[in-house]
Design a protein around this motif. Structure first.
Motif, PDB file in Angstrom:
ATOM      1  N   THR A 204      48.161  22.884  40.049  1.00 23.57           N
ATOM      2  CA  THR A 204      48.425  22.125  41.275  1.00 23.57           C
ATOM      3  C   THR A 204      48.485  20.629  40.990  1.00 23.57           C
ATOM      4  OG1 THR A 204      47.360  23.821  42.640  1.00 23.57           O
ATOM      5  CG2 THR A 204      47.580  21.619  43.589  1.00 23.57           C
ATOM      6  N   LYS A 205      47.564  20.153  40.151  1.00 28.64           N
ATOM      7  CA  LYS A 205      47.561  18.731  39.790  1.00 28.64           C
ATOM      8  C   LYS A 205      48.825  18.363  39.006  1.00 28.64           C
ATOM      9  CE  LYS A 205      42.512  18.276  39.599  1.00 28.64           C
ATOM     10  NZ  LYS A 205      41.343  17.996  38.723  1.00 28.64           N
ATOM     11  N   TYR A 206      49.238  19.244  38.065  1.00 30.55           N
ATOM     12  CA  TYR A 206      50.444  18.967  37.286  1.00 30.55           C
ATOM     13  C   TYR A 206      51.671  18.915  38.186  1.00 30.55           C
ATOM     14  CZ  TYR A 206      48.599  19.205  32.518  1.00 30.55           C
ATOM     15  OH  TYR A 206      47.946  18.932  31.346  1.00 30.55           O
ATOM     16  N   ARG A 207      51.775  19.860  39.117  1.00 34.42           N
ATOM     17  CA  ARG A 207      52.942  19.888  40.004  1.00 34.42           C
ATOM     18  C   ARG A 207      52.961  18.657  40.906  1.00 34.42           C
ATOM     19  NH1 ARG A 207      51.221  25.543  40.710  1.00 34.42           N
ATOM     20  NH2 ARG A 207      52.452  26.827  39.267  1.00 34.42           N
ATOM     21  N   ALA A 208      51.767  18.252  41.362  1.00 38.35           N
ATOM     22  CA  ALA A 208      51.696  17.057  42.214  1.00 38.35           C
ATOM     23  C   ALA A 208      52.143  15.809  41.458  1.00 38.35           C
ATOM     24  CB  ALA A 208      50.273  16.873  42.740  1.00 38.35           C
ATOM     25  N   ALA A 209      51.937  15.825  40.135  1.00 42.19           N
ATOM     26  CA  ALA A 209      52.345  14.677  39.315  1.00 42.19           C
ATOM     27  C   ALA A 209      53.805  14.772  38.880  1.00 42.19           C
ATOM     28  CB  ALA A 209      51.449  14.576  38.087  1.00 42.19           C
ATOM     29  N   GLY A 210      54.496  15.841  39.309  1.00 42.74           N
ATOM     30  CA  GLY A 210      55.917  15.968  39.002  1.00 42.74           C
ATOM     31  C   GLY A 210      56.227  16.676  37.697  1.00 42.74           C
ATOM     32  N   HIS A 211      55.221  17.292  37.073  1.00 40.72           N
ATOM     33  CA  HIS A 211      55.460  17.988  35.805  1.00 40.72           C
ATOM     34  C   HIS A 211      55.963  19.404  36.061  1.00 40.72           C
ATOM     35  CE1 HIS A 211      53.647  14.792  33.498  1.00 40.72           C
ATOM     36  NE2 HIS A 211      52.546  14.845  34.229  1.00 40.72           N
ATOM     37  N   THR A 212      56.666  19.949  35.070  1.00 37.85           N
ATOM     38  CA  THR A 212      57.111  21.340  35.089  1.00 37.85           C
ATOM     39  C   THR A 212      56.818  21.959  33.731  1.00 37.85           C
ATOM     40  OG1 THR A 212      59.356  20.870  34.279  1.00 37.85           O
ATOM     41  CG2 THR A 212      58.989  20.753  36.680  1.00 37.85           C
ATOM     42  N   ALA A 213      56.962  23.266  33.639  1.00 44.10           N
ATOM     43  CA  ALA A 213      56.737  23.952  32.368  1.00 44.10           C
ATOM     44  C   ALA A 213      57.738  23.499  31.316  1.00 44.10           C
ATOM     45  CB  ALA A 213      56.824  25.466  32.570  1.00 44.10           C
ATOM     46  N   GLU A 214      58.912  23.061  31.753  1.00 44.74           N
ATOM     47  CA  GLU A 214      59.934  22.609  30.802  1.00 44.74           C
ATOM     48  C   GLU A 214      59.608  21.229  30.230  1.00 44.74           C
ATOM     49  OE1 GLU A 214      60.596  23.937  33.775  1.00 44.74           O
ATOM     50  OE2 GLU A 214      61.276  25.884  32.980  1.00 44.74           O
ATOM     51  N   THR A 215      58.859  20.421  30.978  1.00 46.13           N
ATOM     52  CA  THR A 215      58.551  19.068  30.519  1.00 46.13           C
ATOM     53  C   THR A 215      57.147  18.930  29.957  1.00 46.13           C
ATOM     54  OG1 THR A 215      57.779  18.406  32.727  1.00 46.13           O
ATOM     55  CG2 THR A 215      60.121  18.087  32.219  1.00 46.13           C
ATOM     56  N   SER A 216      56.286  19.934  30.192  1.00 46.90           N
ATOM     57  CA  SER A 216      54.902  19.857  29.730  1.00 46.90           C
ATOM     58  C   SER A 216      54.527  21.152  29.008  1.00 46.90           C
ATOM     59  CB  SER A 216      53.957  19.625  30.924  1.00 46.90           C
ATOM     60  OG  SER A 216      52.609  19.794  30.521  1.00 46.90           O
ATOM     61  N   ASN A 217      54.247  21.026  27.713  1.00 45.35           N
ATOM     62  CA  ASN A 217      53.845  22.211  26.942  1.00 45.35           C
ATOM     63  C   ASN A 217      52.520  22.778  27.451  1.00 45.35           C
ATOM     64  OD1 ASN A 217      56.089  22.083  25.268  1.00 45.35           O
ATOM     65  ND2 ASN A 217      55.062  20.769  23.763  1.00 45.35           N
ATOM     66  N   HIS A 218      51.606  21.878  27.849  1.00 44.58           N
ATOM     67  CA  HIS A 218      50.312  22.346  28.327  1.00 44.58           C
ATOM     68  C   HIS A 218      50.476  23.128  29.639  1.00 44.58           C
ATOM     69  CE1 HIS A 218      46.046  22.629  28.818  1.00 44.58           C
ATOM     70  NE2 HIS A 218      46.041  21.898  29.926  1.00 44.58           N
ATOM     71  N   MET A 219      51.343  22.655  30.505  1.00 44.28           N
ATOM     72  CA  MET A 219      51.589  23.364  31.753  1.00 44.28           C
ATOM     73  C   MET A 219      52.223  24.724  31.478  1.00 44.28           C
ATOM     74  SD  MET A 219      53.535  21.986  35.149  1.00 44.28           S
ATOM     75  CE  MET A 219      53.570  22.957  36.665  1.00 44.28           C
ATOM     76  N   HIS A 220      53.119  24.779  30.497  1.00 44.92           N
ATOM     77  CA  HIS A 220      53.733  26.052  30.108  1.00 44.92           C
ATOM     78  C   HIS A 220      52.662  27.027  29.638  1.00 44.92           C
ATOM     79  CE1 HIS A 220      56.944  28.310  27.555  1.00 44.92           C
ATOM     80  NE2 HIS A 220      56.598  28.972  28.644  1.00 44.92           N
ATOM     81  N   GLN A 221      51.713  26.537  28.825  1.00 44.35           N
ATOM     82  CA  GLN A 221      50.633  27.394  28.337  1.00 44.35           C
ATOM     83  C   GLN A 221      49.766  27.875  29.494  1.00 44.35           C
ATOM     84  OE1 GLN A 221      49.813  28.225  24.737  1.00 44.35           O
ATOM     85  NE2 GLN A 221      49.008  29.792  26.110  1.00 44.35           N
ATOM     86  N   LEU A 222      49.479  27.002  30.441  1.00 38.44           N
ATOM     87  CA  LEU A 222      48.664  27.394  31.585  1.00 38.44           C
ATOM     88  C   LEU A 222      49.352  28.484  32.398  1.00 38.44           C
ATOM     89  CD1 LEU A 222      47.325  23.946  32.876  1.00 38.44           C
ATOM     90  CD2 LEU A 222      46.018  25.745  31.733  1.00 38.44           C
ATOM     91  N   GLU A 223      50.653  28.384  32.566  1.00 41.82           N
ATOM     92  CA  GLU A 223      51.368  29.408  33.323  1.00 41.82           C
ATOM     93  C   GLU A 223      51.356  30.747  32.594  1.00 41.82           C
ATOM     94  OE1 GLU A 223      55.246  27.881  34.217  1.00 41.82           O
ATOM     95  OE2 GLU A 223      54.528  26.782  35.987  1.00 41.82           O
ATOM     96  N   LEU A 224      51.454  30.722  31.263  1.00 45.42           N
ATOM     97  CA  LEU A 224      51.364  31.958  30.483  1.00 45.42           C
ATOM     98  C   LEU A 224      49.968  32.571  30.606  1.00 45.42           C
ATOM     99  CD1 LEU A 224      53.270  30.944  27.207  1.00 45.42           C
ATOM    100  CD2 LEU A 224      54.125  32.304  29.120  1.00 45.42           C
ATOM    101  N   ASN A 225      48.941  31.726  30.505  1.00 47.90           N
ATOM    102  CA  ASN A 225      47.565  32.219  30.639  1.00 47.90           C
ATOM    103  C   ASN A 225      47.308  32.769  32.036  1.00 47.90           C
ATOM    104  OD1 ASN A 225      47.206  31.320  28.028  1.00 47.90           O
ATOM    105  ND2 ASN A 225      46.053  29.499  28.605  1.00 47.90           N
ATOM    106  N   LYS A 226      47.910  32.138  33.033  1.00 44.24           N
ATOM    107  CA  LYS A 226      47.762  32.596  34.418  1.00 44.24           C
ATOM    108  C   LYS A 226      48.350  33.996  34.581  1.00 44.24           C
ATOM    109  CE  LYS A 226      49.006  31.215  39.173  1.00 44.24           C
ATOM    110  NZ  LYS A 226      49.963  32.291  39.523  1.00 44.24           N
ATOM    111  N   ALA A 227      49.520  34.221  34.024  1.00 43.85           N
ATOM    112  CA  ALA A 227      50.153  35.539  34.119  1.00 43.85           C
ATOM    113  C   ALA A 227      49.309  36.608  33.422  1.00 43.85           C
ATOM    114  CB  ALA A 227      51.553  35.490  33.512  1.00 43.85           C
ATOM    115  N   GLU A 228      48.721  36.241  32.274  1.00 45.21           N
ATOM    116  CA  GLU A 228      47.867  37.199  31.546  1.00 45.21           C
ATOM    117  C   GLU A 228      46.626  37.543  32.358  1.00 45.21           C
ATOM    118  OE1 GLU A 228      44.815  37.108  27.811  1.00 45.21           O
ATOM    119  OE2 GLU A 228      46.602  35.852  27.653  1.00 45.21           O
ATOM    120  N   LEU A 229      45.990  36.534  32.949  1.00 44.00           N
ATOM    121  CA  LEU A 229      44.791  36.783  33.746  1.00 44.00           C
ATOM    122  C   LEU A 229      45.109  37.628  34.970  1.00 44.00           C
ATOM    123  CD1 LEU A 229      43.076  33.291  33.546  1.00 44.00           C
ATOM    124  CD2 LEU A 229      42.137  35.433  32.680  1.00 44.00           C
ATOM    125  N   GLU A 230      46.211  37.330  35.637  1.00 43.84           N
ATOM    126  CA  GLU A 230      46.591  38.103  36.822  1.00 43.84           C
ATOM    127  C   GLU A 230      46.823  39.566  36.459  1.00 43.84           C
ATOM    128  OE1 GLU A 230      48.781  34.642  39.527  1.00 43.84           O
ATOM    129  OE2 GLU A 230      49.946  35.807  38.056  1.00 43.84           O
TER     130      GLU A 230
END
Length: 313
Positions: A204-230
């Motif tokens: 949520t903080k990354y999106r509020a700052a205008g980041h996306t998975a394409e522009t932030s490797n860390h955000m991309h990793q978080l989204e992958l980890n989120k899918a695994e946890l779900e």
């Protein structure tokens, strides 16, 4: 050419290395391990997990800096939770069988070591006769003592190895059953749910700052980890629901207990003072009370301290 690949079934491995090519120190430093069964370097615990993008990129960069050509092929898809955990259970079963066979070999080796020691002791003079210095039997006597000492040490070491192997086999044999006990599953879901909430806050903080998975490797990793946890939370929640809906093992709950009954936690019995939503308040030998979560309660008795209370009954 070295190729780092990640797939759900195989995990993260690297192909193209060879013994003595200089890659081993780099890979060890980056946390990779050598797999004898697959004859390749791999990242531990990477099968059916989200790829660890930062470690993969760090490894690739370190290898390129050392003069190696490296390419990556990363599959970020996740398998269904049932398939993933079924395969893991099969691997655990295979490991338990291999450790049981190893324990049997170690026990046989220990028996043989003791037999050699008994044979060596049988060669010693009876009654603990001292060495006759200068006598023609001196050298033979000293050799016999050396053999007895050597075989004794070997027997002790073989016993220790056998005990260690037997303990590893025992732990491995119960690992799958332990993973599927209601209390362990409950704590796992609680832990993974907390991790998921933390990831969602960061995203949520990354999106509020205008980041996306394409522009932030860390955000991309978080989204992958989120899918695994779900995926895992969905799987384990379904397992717990099935346990509650059938005659399988169950957890104690608020409906099972009442003030005045007794509960067992870690081998110690406690008298229940109050029944709460997620725990029970129990008396102590001091001026204060303690709280025990329901997933820590292994057994319960009624107010008479004798009649068993079964969860869900």
């Amino acid at each position: 050419m070295l190729t780092i690949t990640h797939t759900p079934t195989e995990g993260t491995i690297i192909d193209g290395t060879s013994k003595g090519d200089g890659t081993a120190p780099i890979l060890k430093t980056a946390g990779w391990k050598w797999g004898r069964s697959i004859t390749a370097w791999y990242i531990p615990h990477s099968r059916d997990r989200a790829p660890h993008l930062a470690r993969i990129e760090h490894t690739a960069a370190a290898l390129r800096a050392a003069g190696y050509d490296v390419e990556t092929d990363i599959d970020i898809t996740l398998r269904d939770g049932t398939d993933a955990h079924h395969d893991r259970n099969e691997r655990l079963t295979d490991r338990a069988a291999a450790l049981a066979a190893k324990a049997e070999r170690k026990a046989t080796a220990a028996d043989a070591a003791h037999a050699r020691h008994d044979h060596a002791c049988a060669a010693l003079p009876e009654g603990g006769e001292p060495i006759k210095v200068g006598h023609h039997s001196e050298r033979r006597h000293r050799r016999a003592l050396d053999r007895a000492h050597t075989t004794a040490r070997a027997a002790i070491e073989a016993d220790a190895a056998a005990r260690s192997a037997a303990e590893s086999a025992r732990i491995a044999a119960r690992s799958t059953d332990h993973r599927y006990t209601p209390a362990v599953i409950h704590r796992r879901i609680e832990r993974q749910s907390a991790e998921l909430r933390s990831i969602e806050r960061h995203l949520t903080k990354y999106r509020a700052a205008g980041h996306t998975a394409e522009t932030s490797n860390h955000m991309h990793q978080l989204e992958l980890n989120k899918a695994e946890l779900e995926r895992d939370i969905e799987y384990w929640t379904a397992v717990r629901a099935e346990q509650d809906a059938t005659d399988g093992p169950k957890l104690y709950s608020r409906a099972d207990l009442c003030p005045g009954c007794f509960v067992n936690c870690s081998g110690t019995w406690h008298k229940v003072i109050r029944v709460n939503a997620k725990s029970v308040t129990v008396a102590t030998a001091y001026s204060w009370t303690d709280r025990l979560p329901y997933d820590k309660i292994a057994d319960a008795r009624a107010e008479d301290a004798h009649t068993p209370i079964r969860p869900g009954q």
